[in-house]
Design a protein around this motif. Structure first.
Motif, PDB file in Angstrom:
ATOM      1  N   GLY A 108      17.002  -7.495  -4.348  1.00 22.41           N
ATOM      2  CA  GLY A 108      15.959  -6.658  -3.764  1.00 22.41           C
ATOM      3  C   GLY A 108      15.107  -5.971  -4.818  1.00 22.41           C
ATOM      4  N   LEU A 109      13.978  -5.437  -4.353  1.00 22.61           N
ATOM      5  CA  LEU A 109      13.007  -4.821  -5.263  1.00 22.61           C
ATOM      6  C   LEU A 109      13.581  -3.580  -5.958  1.00 22.61           C
ATOM      7  N   GLY A 110      14.335  -2.759  -5.212  1.00 23.41           N
ATOM      8  CA  GLY A 110      14.942  -1.576  -5.820  1.00 23.41           C
ATOM      9  C   GLY A 110      15.863  -1.987  -6.959  1.00 23.41           C
ATOM     10  N   PHE A 128       4.279  -2.109 -10.991  1.00 25.74           N
ATOM     11  CA  PHE A 128       3.248  -3.009 -10.457  1.00 25.74           C
ATOM     12  C   PHE A 128       3.947  -4.181  -9.792  1.00 25.74           C
ATOM     13  N   LEU A 129       3.555  -4.518  -8.578  1.00 23.71           N
ATOM     14  CA  LEU A 129       4.027  -5.754  -7.965  1.00 23.71           C
ATOM     15  C   LEU A 129       2.897  -6.774  -8.138  1.00 23.71           C
ATOM     16  N   PRO A 130       3.178  -7.835  -8.896  1.00 24.67           N
ATOM     17  CA  PRO A 130       2.067  -8.713  -9.300  1.00 24.67           C
ATOM     18  C   PRO A 130       1.475  -9.554  -8.169  1.00 24.67           C
ATOM     19  N   ASP A 131       2.124  -9.579  -6.998  1.00 24.12           N
ATOM     20  CA  ASP A 131       1.498 -10.237  -5.838  1.00 24.12           C
ATOM     21  C   ASP A 131       0.260  -9.477  -5.397  1.00 24.12           C
ATOM     22  N   ASP A 132       0.188  -8.202  -5.730  1.00 19.63           N
ATOM     23  CA  ASP A 132      -0.939  -7.380  -5.301  1.00 19.63           C
ATOM     24  C   ASP A 132      -1.937  -7.210  -6.441  1.00 19.63           C
ATOM     25  N   ILE A 133      -3.073  -7.863  -6.303  1.00 19.15           N
ATOM     26  CA  ILE A 133      -4.157  -7.661  -7.277  1.00 19.15           C
ATOM     27  C   ILE A 133      -5.175  -6.724  -6.638  1.00 19.15           C
ATOM     28  N   PRO A 167       5.324  -5.682  10.013  1.00 22.74           N
ATOM     29  CA  PRO A 167       6.771  -5.963   9.862  1.00 22.74           C
ATOM     30  C   PRO A 167       7.173  -6.542   8.501  1.00 22.74           C
ATOM     31  N   ASN A 168       6.181  -6.893   7.667  1.00 22.79           N
ATOM     32  CA  ASN A 168       6.503  -7.468   6.349  1.00 22.79           C
ATOM     33  C   ASN A 168       6.352  -6.477   5.210  1.00 22.79           C
ATOM     34  N   LEU A 169       5.977  -5.244   5.513  1.00 26.61           N
ATOM     35  CA  LEU A 169       5.600  -4.312   4.448  1.00 26.61           C
ATOM     36  C   LEU A 169       6.337  -2.980   4.589  1.00 26.61           C
ATOM     37  N   GLY A 170       6.208  -2.122   3.573  1.00 27.55           N
ATOM     38  CA  GLY A 170       6.680  -0.750   3.668  1.00 27.55           C
ATOM     39  C   GLY A 170       5.589   0.080   4.320  1.00 27.55           C
ATOM     40  N   ILE A 171       5.941   0.883   5.330  1.00 27.03           N
ATOM     41  CA  ILE A 171       4.932   1.642   6.091  1.00 27.03           C
ATOM     42  C   ILE A 171       5.241   3.134   5.954  1.00 27.03           C
ATOM     43  N   VAL A 188       9.245   3.709   5.855  1.00 24.79           N
ATOM     44  CA  VAL A 188      10.236   2.769   6.355  1.00 24.79           C
ATOM     45  C   VAL A 188       9.856   1.358   5.901  1.00 24.79           C
ATOM     46  N   GLU A 189      10.863   0.616   5.460  1.00 21.62           N
ATOM     47  CA  GLU A 189      10.621  -0.731   4.946  1.00 21.62           C
ATOM     48  C   GLU A 189      10.701  -1.747   6.076  1.00 21.62           C
ATOM     49  N   LYS A 190       9.670  -2.546   6.195  1.00 22.40           N
ATOM     50  CA  LYS A 190       9.588  -3.640   7.170  1.00 22.40           C
ATOM     51  C   LYS A 190      10.026  -3.239   8.584  1.00 22.40           C
ATOM     52  N   PRO A 191       9.339  -2.257   9.182  1.00 22.32           N
ATOM     53  CA  PRO A 191       9.700  -1.832  10.539  1.00 22.32           C
ATOM     54  C   PRO A 191       9.225  -2.837  11.590  1.00 22.32           C
ATOM     55  N   ALA A 201       0.159   0.777   4.876  1.00 18.18           N
ATOM     56  CA  ALA A 201       1.225   0.036   4.195  1.00 18.18           C
ATOM     57  C   ALA A 201       1.197   0.296   2.691  1.00 18.18           C
ATOM     58  N   ILE A 202       2.387   0.274   2.127  1.00 16.74           N
ATOM     59  CA  ILE A 202       2.510   0.401   0.669  1.00 16.74           C
ATOM     60  C   ILE A 202       2.040  -0.904   0.035  1.00 16.74           C
ATOM     61  N   ILE A 203       1.167  -0.774  -0.950  1.00 16.72           N
ATOM     62  CA  ILE A 203       0.692  -1.923  -1.727  1.00 16.72           C
ATOM     63  C   ILE A 203       1.252  -1.741  -3.133  1.00 16.72           C
ATOM     64  N   GLY A 204       1.475  -2.834  -3.845  1.00 14.27           N
ATOM     65  CA  GLY A 204       2.327  -2.790  -5.037  1.00 14.27           C
ATOM     66  C   GLY A 204       1.906  -2.005  -6.261  1.00 14.27           C
ATOM     67  N   ARG A 205       1.693  -0.703  -6.097  1.00 12.50           N
ATOM     68  CA  ARG A 205       1.486   0.198  -7.236  1.00 12.50           C
ATOM     69  C   ARG A 205       2.256   1.476  -6.953  1.00 12.50           C
ATOM     70  N   TYR A 206       3.045   1.921  -7.925  1.00 14.95           N
ATOM     71  CA  TYR A 206       3.846   3.134  -7.774  1.00 14.95           C
ATOM     72  C   TYR A 206       3.790   3.906  -9.094  1.00 14.95           C
ATOM     73  N   VAL A 207       3.831   5.232  -9.013  1.00 15.46           N
ATOM     74  CA  VAL A 207       4.123   6.056 -10.192  1.00 15.46           C
ATOM     75  C   VAL A 207       5.350   6.878  -9.826  1.00 15.46           C
ATOM     76  N   ILE A 227      18.465  -4.086  -1.594  1.00 17.05           N
ATOM     77  CA  ILE A 227      18.285  -2.719  -2.104  1.00 17.05           C
ATOM     78  C   ILE A 227      16.780  -2.476  -2.229  1.00 17.05           C
ATOM     79  N   GLN A 228      16.266  -1.591  -1.404  1.00 16.96           N
ATOM     80  CA  GLN A 228      14.817  -1.415  -1.272  1.00 16.96           C
ATOM     81  C   GLN A 228      14.333  -0.186  -2.043  1.00 16.96           C
ATOM     82  N   ILE A 229      13.263  -0.348  -2.797  1.00 18.75           N
ATOM     83  CA  ILE A 229      12.671   0.784  -3.522  1.00 18.75           C
ATOM     84  C   ILE A 229      12.156   1.834  -2.534  1.00 18.75           C
ATOM     85  N   THR A 230      11.692   1.381  -1.385  1.00 13.63           N
ATOM     86  CA  THR A 230      11.174   2.306  -0.366  1.00 13.63           C
ATOM     87  C   THR A 230      12.241   3.332   0.028  1.00 13.63           C
ATOM     88  N   ASP A 231      13.475   2.874   0.239  1.00 16.76           N
ATOM     89  CA  ASP A 231      14.553   3.783   0.659  1.00 16.76           C
ATOM     90  C   ASP A 231      14.861   4.799  -0.447  1.00 16.76           C
TER      91      ASP A 231
HETATM   92  C1  G1P Z   1       7.388  -4.933  -1.316  1.00 13.29           C
HETATM   93  C2  G1P Z   1       7.785  -3.521  -0.893  1.00 13.29           C
HETATM   94  C3  G1P Z   1       6.961  -3.098   0.323  1.00 13.29           C
HETATM   95  C4  G1P Z   1       5.490  -3.224   0.022  1.00 13.29           C
HETATM   96  C5  G1P Z   1       5.153  -4.648  -0.481  1.00 13.29           C
HETATM   97  C6  G1P Z   1       3.716  -4.694  -0.961  1.00 13.29           C
HETATM   98  O1  G1P Z   1       7.779  -5.840  -0.315  1.00 13.29           O
HETATM   99  O2  G1P Z   1       9.162  -3.496  -0.602  1.00 13.29           O
HETATM  100  O3  G1P Z   1       7.269  -1.769   0.656  1.00 13.29           O
HETATM  101  O4  G1P Z   1       4.743  -2.922   1.185  1.00 13.29           O
HETATM  102  O5  G1P Z   1       6.005  -5.033  -1.551  1.00 13.29           O
HETATM  103  O6  G1P Z   1       3.351  -5.946  -1.439  1.00 13.29           O
HETATM  104  P1  G1P Z   1       7.956  -7.412  -0.618  1.00 13.29           P
HETATM  105  O7  G1P Z   1       6.591  -7.973  -0.669  1.00 13.29           O
HETATM  106  O8  G1P Z   1       8.689  -7.512  -1.916  1.00 13.29           O
HETATM  107  O9  G1P Z   1       8.749  -7.950   0.544  1.00 13.29           O
END
Ligand code: G1P
Length: 293
Positions: A108-110, A128-133, A167-171, A188-191, A201-207, A227-231
């Motif tokens: 998991g991401l966490g 940074f989550l590199p899927d998100d540009i 349902p695919n994202l952190g909200i 909440v992660e993927k509600p 929704a959370i997009i892949g940038r965090y400080v 293990i989720q970073i959101t939690d």
């Molecule tokens: C991760 C995070 C999620 C976030 C998403 C953004 O999910 O866990 O909270 O909304 O990235 O891209 P993943 O895409 O790894 O399932």
């Protein structure tokens, strides 16, 4: 203290991008002529973040190679007339310092972020989550670092998403209001859609403050049994706080082919050497698409 370090998790099978990810790490698939990972690292570098920790899985050495010098290639270019190509390569080599840590199991991401604990130490850091540009005139992460400095809180990038994506994202559950910086009351992660507290929704940038590492360790398994970073971040809501930043600019999910294609078109339209021909091609393609209907 300024944020100097970033963690970029790149491990994983890249299943949304099979079959190409059978042979190539997903983050090396190009958006036009730069691999996807380039854009996050460039954003970090523009914000003064110079130390990058890649969390990798086995067989991903090629990712580090992209940011390293390649003397043979550089000598070859240097022996030819014109230095533009060599200068462009050197700019990439000198953009950041790269360290890699291995994530042996995909838990998991966490868990991936936790792997970087020793390299980060006891200071605030970016993820940074590199899927998100995100393309914008100023780097999104720089605005988030500023919010962190002003509030001492953890900061997340968020954007409004359609119901189908929820349902695919952190909200997040934000404080009411219309400001682009909002305190977070819950996340909440993927509600399920019915349980989502908002459409932000959370997009892949965090400080994040370094205390998040302990929070990850005690988080346990969450959504998808991972293990989720959101939690982990949610544990700070009642303490130092969590802030959401509704960022401006263009966001692309390059973790899947259509998002990658959109990002490539966006980059192509921004390039003087490509725009006119690309527009002409797209206009023609749209015209012939119409007649086929
Ligand atoms: C991760 C995070 C999620 C976030 C998403 C953004 O999910 O866990 O909270 O909304 O990235 O891209 P993943 O895409 O790894 O399932």
């Amino acid at each position: 203290m300024a944020v100097r370090k970033a963690v970029i998790p790149v491990a994983g099978f890249g299943t949304r991008f099979l079959p190409v990810t059978k042979a190539i790490p997903k983050v090396l698939i190009p958006v036009l002529d730069h691999p996807a990972i380039h854009y996050c690292v460039e954003e970090a570098s523009r914000a003064g973040i110079r130390d990058i920790v890649f969390v990798v899985s086995n067989d991903q050495e090629a990712i580090g190679r992209y940011f390293d010098s390649n003397p043979e290639l550089e000598n070859h270019l240097a022996s030819r007339s014109g230095t533009a190509r060599l200068d462009a390569l050197n700019a990439i080599n000198s953009m950041v310092n790269v360290t890699t840590v291995l994530q042996e199991e995909q838990r998991g991401l966490g868990h991936a972020v936790l792997m970087a604990r020793d390299e980060i130490g006891n200071e605030a850091f970016a993820v940074f989550l590199p899927d998100d540009i995100i393309r914008h005139t100023s780097p999104t992460i720089a605005a988030m670092v500023k919010i962190h400095e002003e509030n001492g809180a953890n900061v997340l990038a968020v954007k409004q998403v359609p119901d189908s994506a929820i349902p695919n994202l952190g909200i997040i559950d934000p404080d009411p209001g219309s400001s682009d910086v909002r305190r977070v009351r819950g996340m909440v992660e993927k509600p399920e859609l019915e349980e989502a507290p908002s459409d932000l929704a959370i997009i892949g940038r965090y400080v994040l403050a370094p205390e998040v590492f302990d929070a990850i360790e005690s988080a346990g398994k969450g959504a998808l049994g991972e293990i989720q970073i959101t939690d982990a971040i949610a544990k700070f809501i009642d303490g130092p706080g969590v802030f959401a930043y509704l960022f401006p600019g263009d966001h692309f999910d390059v973790g899947m082919p259509l998002g990658m294609l959109k990002a490539a078109i966006h980059e192509g339209l921004g390039r003087d050497d490509m725009r006119a021909e690309l527009v002409e091609y797209m206009n023609n393609a749209l015209e012939s698409g119409k007649t086929e209907d």
